[in-house]
Scaffold this motif. Structure first.
Motif, mmCIF file in Angstrom:
data_model
loop_
_atom_site.group_PDB
_atom_site.id
_atom_site.type_symbol
_atom_site.label_atom_id
_atom_site.label_comp_id
_atom_site.label_asym_id
_atom_site.label_seq_id
_atom_site.Cartn_x
_atom_site.Cartn_y
_atom_site.Cartn_z
ATOM 1 N N GLN A 1 -7.317 18.607 6.452
ATOM 2 C CA GLN A 1 -6.842 17.239 6.264
ATOM 3 C C GLN A 1 -7.269 16.338 7.423
ATOM 4 O OE1 GLN A 1 -2.743 18.384 5.704
ATOM 5 N NE2 GLN A 1 -2.809 17.888 3.529
ATOM 6 N N GLU B 1 0.830 -1.205 0.000
ATOM 7 C CA GLU B 1 0.000 0.000 0.000
ATOM 8 C C GLU B 1 0.867 1.260 0.000
ATOM 9 O OE1 GLU B 1 -3.343 0.010 -0.082
ATOM 10 O OE2 GLU B 1 -3.794 -2.047 0.428
ATOM 11 N N ALA C 1 0.241 11.366 -5.995
ATOM 12 C CA ALA C 1 0.010 11.547 -4.560
ATOM 13 C C ALA C 1 1.257 11.229 -3.747
ATOM 14 C CB ALA C 1 -1.145 10.662 -4.107
ATOM 15 N N ILE D 1 -6.174 7.568 4.759
ATOM 16 C CA ILE D 1 -5.171 8.457 4.178
ATOM 17 C C ILE D 1 -5.014 8.105 2.706
ATOM 18 C CG2 ILE D 1 -2.735 9.147 4.277
ATOM 19 C CD1 ILE D 1 -2.807 8.071 7.214
ATOM 20 N N SER D 2 -5.110 9.104 1.858
ATOM 21 C CA SER D 2 -4.930 8.846 0.422
ATOM 22 C C SER D 2 -3.773 9.651 -0.164
ATOM 23 C CB SER D 2 -6.220 9.162 -0.339
ATOM 24 O OG SER D 2 -6.593 10.505 -0.147
ATOM 25 N N GLY D 3 -3.122 10.425 0.672
ATOM 26 C CA GLY D 3 -1.996 11.220 0.212
ATOM 27 C C GLY D 3 -2.409 12.617 -0.205
ATOM 28 N N ARG E 1 -10.874 15.489 7.105
ATOM 29 C CA ARG E 1 -11.066 14.463 6.087
ATOM 30 C C ARG E 1 -10.726 13.083 6.647
ATOM 31 N NH1 ARG E 1 -14.083 12.386 2.625
ATOM 32 N NH2 ARG E 1 -14.317 14.321 1.522
ATOM 33 N N ASN F 1 -13.290 10.117 6.825
ATOM 34 C CA ASN F 1 -12.955 8.819 6.228
ATOM 35 C C ASN F 1 -13.080 7.706 7.255
ATOM 36 O OD1 ASN F 1 -12.447 10.111 3.823
ATOM 37 N ND2 ASN F 1 -10.230 9.970 3.982
ATOM 38 N N ASN G 1 -15.406 4.704 6.456
ATOM 39 C CA ASN G 1 -14.713 3.487 6.011
ATOM 40 C C ASN G 1 -14.388 2.501 7.119
ATOM 41 O OD1 ASN G 1 -14.716 4.719 3.490
ATOM 42 N ND2 ASN G 1 -12.681 5.547 3.762
ATOM 43 N N LYS H 1 -8.235 3.274 3.858
ATOM 44 C CA LYS H 1 -8.627 4.504 3.167
ATOM 45 C C LYS H 1 -8.867 5.699 4.091
ATOM 46 C CE LYS H 1 -10.511 2.095 -0.862
ATOM 47 N NZ LYS H 1 -9.685 0.966 -0.759
ATOM 48 N N VAL I 1 -3.602 3.793 5.212
ATOM 49 C CA VAL I 1 -3.746 3.773 3.753
ATOM 50 C C VAL I 1 -4.637 2.605 3.335
ATOM 51 C CG1 VAL I 1 -2.503 3.424 1.572
ATOM 52 C CG2 VAL I 1 -1.576 4.991 3.291
#
Length: 72
Positions: free
Chosen positions: A53, A5, A41, A32-34, A56, A60, A64, A30, A27
């Motif tokens: 951030q 990942e 990314a 952290i997506s960069g 978010r 997430n 998730n 999901k 990661v």
């Protein structure tokens, strides 16, 4: 393995050893997506997160991780 990942991020090598497992998990689920850049990314693991951030990441998590565990 979650290590795959992180390998998609060019700056994965800058993740501190003590944070690697947590970053891989974040990661994978999901959280952290960069951070988007022109070349793709990046994680920026040594940087500071903005309020947006962090908001978010929390969103997430509720979408998730928490919602999936609440269904079980």
């Amino acid at each position: 393995s979650h290590a795959l990942e992180l390998s998609s991020f060019p700056d994965a090598g800058t993740v501190s050893d003590w944070a690697e497992d947590a970053m891989e998990w974040g990661v994978a689920v999901k959280l952290i997506s960069g951070v988007a850049t022109q070349s793709g990314a990046i994680l920026q693991p040594q940087g500071n997160a903005t309020r947006a951030q962090i908001a978010r990441v929390i969103l997430n998590f509720t979408e998730n991780v928490y919602s999936v565990s609440a269904e079980n």
